[in-house]
Structure formats: C-alpha cells, structure tokens
Design a protein around this motif. Structure first.
Motif, PDB file in Angstrom:
ATOM      1  N   ASP A  14       0.832  -1.201   0.000  1.00 48.93           N
ATOM      2  CA  ASP A  14       0.000   0.000   0.000  1.00 48.93           C
ATOM      3  C   ASP A  14       0.868   1.253   0.000  1.00 48.93           C
ATOM      4  O   ASP A  14       0.640   2.190  -0.779  1.00 48.93           O
ATOM      5  N   LEU A  56      -8.958  -1.987  -2.406  1.00 48.03           N
ATOM      6  CA  LEU A  56      -7.966  -2.960  -2.829  1.00 48.03           C
ATOM      7  C   LEU A  56      -8.711  -4.125  -3.451  1.00 48.03           C
ATOM      8  O   LEU A  56      -9.573  -4.716  -2.803  1.00 48.03           O
ATOM      9  N   PHE A  98      -4.663  -1.377  -6.215  1.00 43.65           N
ATOM     10  CA  PHE A  98      -5.024  -0.437  -5.158  1.00 43.65           C
ATOM     11  C   PHE A  98      -5.634   0.793  -5.809  1.00 43.65           C
ATOM     12  O   PHE A  98      -5.136   1.268  -6.828  1.00 43.65           O
TER      13      PHE A  98
END
Length: 137
Positions: free
Chosen positions: A42, A62, A117
């Motif tokens: 991330d 996500l 993401f």
C-alpha cells in the motif's frame, strides 16, 4: 489477482520499495504476516499515485489478492507499481511484490502477490479533489 500459471518472469512497473522480512514481522508460528506485506504494498503503490495527483492521496479500495508464495524471515521483498487508470479524482495502481530468498546471490526473484489499489486525491480538508491535468511530455 493473477493466475499463478500466467505470472510473468519479470516484474511489471517501476521499482518503488524494498524491504527485508525480519523476525518481528512474524506470527507466533514464525510465518511473515500477510498484513505486513500488504502494508508495504500500500505504501509503495501510493508513490506513483502521489506523483500523478501531485499531492495527498488516500487508499479507498484494494481488489482481491492471492498470496502465491510465502515470505520467510530474511527474504528480500521488492515492490513494483504502475498506474493502470485514472478517473476524475481516483488512480488505480497495479502493485506486485517479488521476493529473493536469503541466498540472494543465486536465487532468482519470485512473484509473491499482486493487487490493484485505488487511491483518491484529497485536499487539505480531506475531501476528494480533481486530478491535475497530465503533463504533455
């Protein structure tokens, strides 16, 4: 995210992070936590998102991930990311994690996992803001 049978032999995207898995990153059984790897992905995926947004972003989603290979203490994990798509305020980034085992000199890198993401550009009041125009390079 990706079918292991169709995994590329080479990472896709720009290198955005590298870390070595340490004993503090394990569960009581000695395995590296998936959440540890997810957090690094991330953070690394945010790099191209921040660059494109020219400022602050937050993670809002996500897409599903599958862990194809385990990560062990001492493994070197390299993370690669590339922007897939942008919207008015959002940026979708494909992030891949690859590892080299402790014996790095002779070990080829192996993909561990990947995922998409989604980040949203935000202003000082933490509200979504439009992405700036893309530079005509």
């Amino acid at each position: 995210m990706t079918d292991p049978a169709s995994l590329s032999d080479l990472p896709q995207g720009q290198p955005v992070g590298r870390v070595v898995a340490m004993p503090a990153d394990t569960n009581p059984e000695g395995d590296i936590f998936g959440g540890w790897l997810l957090a690094h992905m991330d953070l690394a995926g945010a790099t191209p998102a921040f660059e494109r947004a020219q400022g602050r972003c937050v993670t809002i989603a996500l897409d599903g991930m599958v862990f194809h290979q385990p990560v062990a203490v001492g493994d070197e994990v390299s993370i690669y990311a590339r922007i897939l798509k942008t919207g008015r305020t959002s940026i979708r980034v494909h992030v891949e994690a690859w590892k080299r085992s402790r014996n790095r000199a002779s070990a080829p890198p192996v993909r561990v996992t990947d995922g998409v993401f989604t980040y949203v550009a935000i202003d000082a009041q933490r509200r979504p803001r439009d992405l700036p125009p893309q530079d005509a390079a």
